[in-house]
Design a protein around this motif. Structure first.
Motif, short mmCIF file in Angstrom:
data_model
loop_
_atom_site.label_atom_id
_atom_site.label_comp_id
_atom_site.label_asym_id
_atom_site.label_seq_id
_atom_site.Cartn_x
_atom_site.Cartn_y
_atom_site.Cartn_z
N ARG A 27 37.79 35.46 35.86
CA ARG A 27 36.99 36.58 34.91
C ARG A 27 35.56 36.11 35.13
O ARG A 27 34.76 36.86 35.05
N ARG A 73 32.67 38.67 36.34
CA ARG A 73 31.46 38.89 35.34
C ARG A 73 30.28 38.63 36.39
O ARG A 73 29.27 39.36 36.44
N ASN A 119 35.88 35.60 25.30
CA ASN A 119 36.26 36.90 25.97
C ASN A 119 34.87 37.69 26.20
O ASN A 119 34.52 38.26 25.08
N GLN A 171 33.49 40.39 26.63
CA GLN A 171 33.65 42.03 27.17
C GLN A 171 32.46 42.61 26.96
O GLN A 171 32.58 43.80 27.70
N SER A 211 43.46 47.39 38.33
CA SER A 211 41.99 46.57 38.22
C SER A 211 42.30 45.42 37.40
O SER A 211 42.96 45.43 36.40
N THR A 212 41.72 44.37 37.75
CA THR A 212 41.59 43.08 36.79
C THR A 212 40.95 43.70 35.57
O THR A 212 41.07 43.25 34.47
N VAL A 213 39.62 44.64 35.75
CA VAL A 213 39.20 45.21 34.41
C VAL A 213 39.16 46.47 34.72
O VAL A 213 38.49 47.16 35.17
N GLY A 238 36.13 50.62 31.04
CA GLY A 238 34.67 50.14 30.63
C GLY A 238 33.77 51.40 30.40
O GLY A 238 34.11 52.43 30.40
N SER A 284 33.60 45.87 29.21
CA SER A 284 34.50 45.90 30.34
C SER A 284 35.98 45.20 29.53
O SER A 284 35.69 44.17 29.24
N GLY A 285 36.98 45.97 29.61
CA GLY A 285 38.00 45.13 29.26
C GLY A 285 39.48 46.26 29.17
O GLY A 285 39.46 46.91 30.26
N GLU A 286 39.99 46.12 28.10
CA GLU A 286 41.44 46.87 27.97
C GLU A 286 41.26 48.33 27.63
O GLU A 286 40.14 48.67 27.13
#
Length: 223
Positions: free
Chosen positions: A7, A11, A119, A121, A176-178, A181, A198-200
């Motif tokens: 993460r 970032r 986190n 985000q 994707s990992t993220v 967004g 950036s997140g779920e």
């Protein structure tokens, strides 16, 4: 690689890529996007993000005793935490000296993370524009074009004001990992402010999370 390390790398890549026009952000698809409209308060407009309606150009009056409204008069912005479970930290705390040096050469003047339970985000970054002529509309289009050339993405919406002083857009990327967004941008006094989520996806968020995220997006203002 540990998740926390991964993460952090993501970032860092996001920060460096933002001003280069390769920022990787995503956002869930939603229907019936509403065009920004004038509000009863002079100068205030309403836009619709993935978290609901947000007010533009409507900064709150800062209470000296408030612990949730964060204001930086030197950088020229304010933003609110949903509650005391959230924390605000400088982005420079996460950067190596070489990363920071590279960003400073690109006009980076500061930034913060708005985070809960470590986190990160939400990330807010500010850059001084180093061009005689700068178009926010072109900048957003370039970001999207570059992402489209590198990733399989969809763009649920892209909105840039007629005055070219703010923009709101989102992308979605699978695998994707993220994956999701959204980015809200303001251009003022030759300075670019970018708040990025950036997140779920929305489908995985509960009502409390969505409300918290809306508070953050809704409260972000240049001053």
């Amino acid at each position: 690689m540990e998740l926390s390390t991964e993460r952090r790398l993501v970032r860092g890549a996001l920060i460096v890529s933002i001003i280069c026009g390769t920022s990787w952000v995503g956002m869930w698809e939603f229907s019936n996007f509403i065009e920004p409209k004038n509000n009863a308060v002079l100068g205030t407009k309403i836009a619709v993000s993935g978290f609901g309606e947000i007010k533009l150009f409507n900064p709150q009056k800062v209470d000296l005793f408030s612990t949730n409204i964060y204001q930086d008069t030197q950088l020229g912005f304010q933003i609110s935490k949903p509650n005391n479970d959230w924390e605000i930290h400088s982005t420079t705390d996460e950067l190596s000296s070489s990363e920071l040096s590279s960003l400073l050469l690109k006009g980076f003047v500061g930034g913060i993370y708005i985070e809960k339970n470590h986190n990160k985000q939400f990330m807010l970054t500010i850059f001084d524009i180093q061009k005689d002529e700068f178009s926010l509309h072109e900048f957003v289009d370039q970001q999207i074009s570059l992402m489209e050339s590198q990733k399989n993405i969809t763009v649920p919406f892209e909105q840039v004001s007629p005055d070219d002083d703010w923009a709101l857009f989102a992308v979605e990327s699978s695998g994707s990992t993220v994956p999701y967004g959204e980015q809200l941008l303001f251009l003022k006094d030759n300075r670019l402010y970018m708040l990025q989520y950036s997140g779920e996806s929305q489908q995985t968020l509960d009502s409390e999370q969505i409300n918290d995220f809306k508070v953050i997006m809704d409260s972000f203002e240049v001053i």
